[in-house]
Design a protein around this motif. Structure first.
Motif, short mmCIF file in Angstrom:
data_model
loop_
_atom_site.label_atom_id
_atom_site.label_comp_id
_atom_site.label_asym_id
_atom_site.label_seq_id
_atom_site.Cartn_x
_atom_site.Cartn_y
_atom_site.Cartn_z
N GLY A 116 0.68 -1.60 0.12
CA GLY A 116 0.14 0.36 -0.19
C GLY A 116 0.39 0.90 0.14
O GLY A 116 1.56 1.52 -0.82
N ILE A 117 0.13 2.40 -0.17
CA ILE A 117 1.42 4.17 0.83
C ILE A 117 1.98 3.70 0.96
O ILE A 117 2.71 4.22 1.78
CB ILE A 117 -0.44 4.87 0.19
CG1 ILE A 117 -1.15 5.07 -0.84
CG2 ILE A 117 0.79 5.68 1.00
CD1 ILE A 117 -0.38 5.10 -1.97
N GLU A 118 1.99 3.17 2.45
CA GLU A 118 2.42 2.74 3.75
C GLU A 118 3.58 2.07 3.10
O GLU A 118 4.69 2.78 3.83
CB GLU A 118 1.85 1.93 4.77
CG GLU A 118 0.83 2.79 5.40
CD GLU A 118 1.08 4.45 5.67
OE1 GLU A 118 2.27 4.55 6.44
OE2 GLU A 118 0.23 5.20 5.49
N GLY A 119 3.38 1.17 2.14
CA GLY A 119 4.66 0.47 1.95
C GLY A 119 5.86 1.46 0.60
O GLY A 119 6.64 1.53 1.18
N LEU A 120 5.27 2.42 0.43
CA LEU A 120 5.85 3.36 -0.50
C LEU A 120 6.40 3.81 -0.02
O LEU A 120 7.79 4.29 0.16
CB LEU A 120 4.96 4.22 -1.88
CG LEU A 120 4.34 3.00 -2.49
CD1 LEU A 120 3.53 4.38 -3.02
CD2 LEU A 120 4.90 2.51 -3.77
N LYS A 121 5.95 4.81 1.59
CA LYS A 121 6.78 5.61 2.17
C LYS A 121 8.18 4.94 2.97
O LYS A 121 8.60 5.44 2.96
CB LYS A 121 5.31 5.77 3.30
CG LYS A 121 4.68 7.00 2.31
CD LYS A 121 3.90 7.59 3.72
CE LYS A 121 2.54 8.66 3.20
NZ LYS A 121 1.81 8.63 4.17
N GLY A 122 7.81 3.78 3.18
CA GLY A 122 8.97 2.29 4.06
C GLY A 122 9.83 2.50 3.29
O GLY A 122 11.04 1.74 3.21
N VAL A 123 9.79 2.68 1.69
CA VAL A 123 11.54 2.84 0.80
C VAL A 123 11.46 4.65 0.55
O VAL A 123 12.16 4.63 -0.10
CB VAL A 123 11.36 2.00 0.62
CG1 VAL A 123 11.78 0.54 0.75
CG2 VAL A 123 10.12 1.65 -0.51
N ALA A 124 11.24 4.59 0.95
CA ALA A 124 11.69 6.12 0.31
C ALA A 124 11.99 7.28 1.72
O ALA A 124 11.35 6.73 2.73
CB ALA A 124 10.23 7.03 -0.22
N TYR A 125 12.07 8.71 1.67
CA TYR A 125 12.23 9.34 2.34
C TYR A 125 11.74 10.85 2.61
O TYR A 125 11.15 10.61 1.11
CB TYR A 125 14.17 9.72 2.95
CG TYR A 125 14.74 11.21 2.30
CD1 TYR A 125 14.63 12.40 2.60
CD2 TYR A 125 15.75 10.04 0.83
CE1 TYR A 125 15.05 13.01 2.06
CE2 TYR A 125 16.03 11.39 0.25
CZ TYR A 125 15.58 12.16 0.64
OH TYR A 125 16.45 13.76 -0.49
N PRO A 126 10.97 10.84 3.51
CA PRO A 126 10.12 12.36 3.97
C PRO A 126 10.97 13.56 3.17
O PRO A 126 11.29 13.76 4.17
CB PRO A 126 9.46 12.42 4.92
CG PRO A 126 9.78 11.47 5.90
CD PRO A 126 10.80 10.74 5.29
N HIS A 127 11.05 14.26 1.86
CA HIS A 127 11.71 15.43 2.18
C HIS A 127 10.37 16.86 2.71
O HIS A 127 9.51 16.76 1.22
CB HIS A 127 12.11 15.29 0.73
CG HIS A 127 13.50 16.80 0.48
ND1 HIS A 127 13.45 17.21 -0.84
CD2 HIS A 127 14.01 17.57 1.27
CE1 HIS A 127 14.52 18.03 -0.90
NE2 HIS A 127 14.45 19.05 0.17
N VAL A 128 10.83 17.20 3.20
CA VAL A 128 9.12 18.39 3.58
C VAL A 128 9.95 19.71 2.78
O VAL A 128 11.37 20.42 2.44
CB VAL A 128 9.22 18.79 5.17
CG1 VAL A 128 8.56 19.92 4.83
CG2 VAL A 128 9.14 17.40 5.39
N VAL A 129 8.61 20.17 1.58
CA VAL A 129 9.57 21.60 1.14
C VAL A 129 9.13 22.98 1.86
O VAL A 129 7.33 22.35 1.94
CB VAL A 129 9.44 21.50 -0.45
CG1 VAL A 129 9.68 22.69 -0.78
CG2 VAL A 129 10.64 20.68 -0.53
N ASN A 130 9.15 23.73 2.64
CA ASN A 130 8.27 24.65 3.45
C ASN A 130 8.95 26.29 2.71
O ASN A 130 9.61 26.37 2.99
CB ASN A 130 9.24 24.71 4.77
CG ASN A 130 7.99 25.44 5.47
OD1 ASN A 130 6.86 25.93 5.54
ND2 ASN A 130 8.13 25.33 6.64
N GLY A 131 7.74 26.48 1.48
CA GLY A 131 7.94 27.92 1.50
C GLY A 131 6.72 27.37 0.19
O GLY A 131 6.98 26.82 -0.60
#
Ligand code: NDP
Length: 470
Positions: A455-470
């Protein structure tokens, strides 16, 4: 027609002249020779994967998804030779929820994983602030797989990783290297070079993968003990880790069921892949008011489930995959007998046969602290424990230090949901057990590991979350 439309063409494309001899656990016959890789081979594969990663990520999600669908088509085109090899090497029958089913699951996991929307999303957008999370590839994912579902679990580990722009190095179990080599061979007819790599062998090859500084994430499915060793190996690199370790799943039957109606579901919940499944039901709790009826219905179902050599079309149960696992099941059933439990079917293997067949074994009147209940049998022997109150059943189900799956069997969904809320497990199924789905996250708690696959959670598990603020 494909390049691998016969068993012989597939096998000859992967076997080595010298290396590790792989034998059919049902007959003792040699299936083929797998290359015995070394730690140096592993280091070279990780380097190749690193070199290929940036270009793979740059292809973009849409193109990668197209290639995953093309990989699924390639698996479908070679499905029958793949299933035959899997059956010969792993031992599982072609039919039932076994070899053909496993190969089919490989292509559906690839297809479904390629169909998800991107997990990227906006966290805040209020006119003043805009913040988004983009899920970026980690780099190289190392995947260490087991021998019970060697093809399917490899796909579980690499489909999401590839989709998210990582490259992958697989290390199959030394018991089932050929199945994974063949699957990768077929899939690599469509993927760019060095995106999906595999190194077979044993002893220190797995350690060379998890300790490699070029690895960004390890996906491991196997024993809790090896899971702990992997965490130690990754301490220096701080590689992220997903651990899908064993379980000892409880099923709880409520007193409102019709035993005959649920018996087949209970049977396959426990005996799928001849019990060699991480999220199979490994202990069954039944209320005393219907205990005899449930036991009788299970015995009836088990009479119609032939066990034998995988390539014989009538069989739906096979051998244990290896001697080590046969010995574990044999010891635990002997301990059940010694503890005064009743063996309803099975429990009497033929020790002189060439295969590791352990007959379907149903065990009643067994104490909850007997080793067959308390330890993971990972084979075709199910203890059926009697309970008098639901609170007692829930307490026994939660008493162990593992928590992968669990199940509740009831005619009343609301009652089942109330019991499910009390169970300590990564997944609780209602009126089923172990039915995984590529759209639904799956993972364990307690010593069954952590991290989610699918599922989507599995995709997130093999990626890093990159926050772009602005
Ligand atoms: P293990 O779980 O012990 O795993 C063995 C694999 O792990 C091999 O490929 C090995 O490679 C690798 N490995 C060992 N140490 C490391 C390390 N430090 N870093 C990276 N990889 C490493 O498998 P077994 O086959 O021995 O099974 C043992 C028990 O596990 C079974 O009895 C069963 O109960 C359970 N099991 C659970 C499964 C599940 O689905 N959760 C599946 C199969 C088994 P190398 O040889 O090169 O070290």
């Amino acid at each position: 027609m494909t390049q691998f439309d016969t068993y012989d063409s597939l096998l000859s494309s992967i076997v080595a002249e010298s290396g590790d001899e792989v034998k059919n656990p049902a007959t003792g016959e040699v299936v083929g020779i797998a290359p015995s890789g070394t730690p140096e081979d592993m280091d070279a594969a990780v380097q190749r994967a690193r070199d290929a990663q940036k270009a793979w990520a740059k292809l973009g999600e849409e193109k990668r998804n197209e290639l995953l669908v093309a990989a699924a088509d390639a698996v479908d085109a070679a499905a029958e030779p793949l299933a035959e090899l899997l059956s010969r090497e792993q031992g599982k029958p072609l039919n039932g929820p076994n070899a053909r089913f496993e190969v089919g699951a490989c292509s559906s996991w690839l297809r479904v994983t390629a169909s998800f929307d991107s997990p990227d999303h906006t966290v805040v957008e209020d006119g003043e602030t805009t913040a988004k999370i983009y899920y970026r590839p980690l780099g190289v994912v190392g995947a260490i797989g087991p021998w019970n579902w060697p093809m399917m679990i490899s796909v579980w580990q690499f489909a999401a990783a590839l989709r998210m722009g990582n490259t992958v190095v697989l290390k199959p179990s030394e018991y089932t290297p050929l199945s994974v080599l063949a699957l990768v061979k077929v899939i690599n007819t469509v993927l760019p070079e060095d995106v999906l790599n595999v190194v077979t062998g044993g002893g220190d090859v797995g350690g060379a993968l998890s300790a490699n500084a070029g690895i960004d994430k390890i996906m491991f499915t196997g024993s809790t003990e090896t899971g702990r060793r992997i965490l130690e190996s990754t301490a220096a690199s701080l590689a992220r880790v997903t651990l899908e370790l064993g379980g000892n799943d409880a099923g709880i039957v409520l007193d409102d069921v019709n035993p005959k109606e649920i018996a087949e579901g209970l049977f396959w919940g426990a005996f799928i892949n001849t019990g060699q499944t991480c999220a199979a039901m490994k202990r069954l709790y039944v209320p005393e008011s219907i205990y005899d009826d449930v036991v009788e219905a299970l015995v009836e179902v088990s009479k119609n489930m032939p066990m034998g050599v995988g390539l014989e079309e009538e069989n739906v149960l096979g051998p244990l995959q290896n001697r080590q696992q046969f010995d574990i099941v044999d010891r635990l059933v002997k301990e059940a007998k010694d503890g005064g439990a009743r063996i309803l079917t099975g429990g009497d293997p033929d020790y002189d046969q060439p295969g590791y067949f352990y007959p379907t074994t149903l065990v009643s009147d067994i104490d909850n602290d007997n080793p067959l209940v308390a330890e993971e049998q990972f084979g075709p022997a199910l203890p059926i424990i009697k309970y008098s109150t639901l609170d007692e059943a829930i307490e026994m189900a939660n008493a162990l230090d593992v928590g992968l799956g669990s199940s509740v069997w009831s005619a009343d969904r609301e009652r089942a949901l109330e019991v499910a809320a009390e169970l300590e497990a990564g997944t609780t199924w209602i009126n089923a057990h172990g039915t995984v789905d590529p759209r639904i996250p799956f993972g364990g708690m307690k010593n069954s590991g952590y991290g989610l696959e699918f599922g989507i959670e599995g995709l997130k598990g093999v990626a890093y979350p990159h926050v772009v603020n602005g």
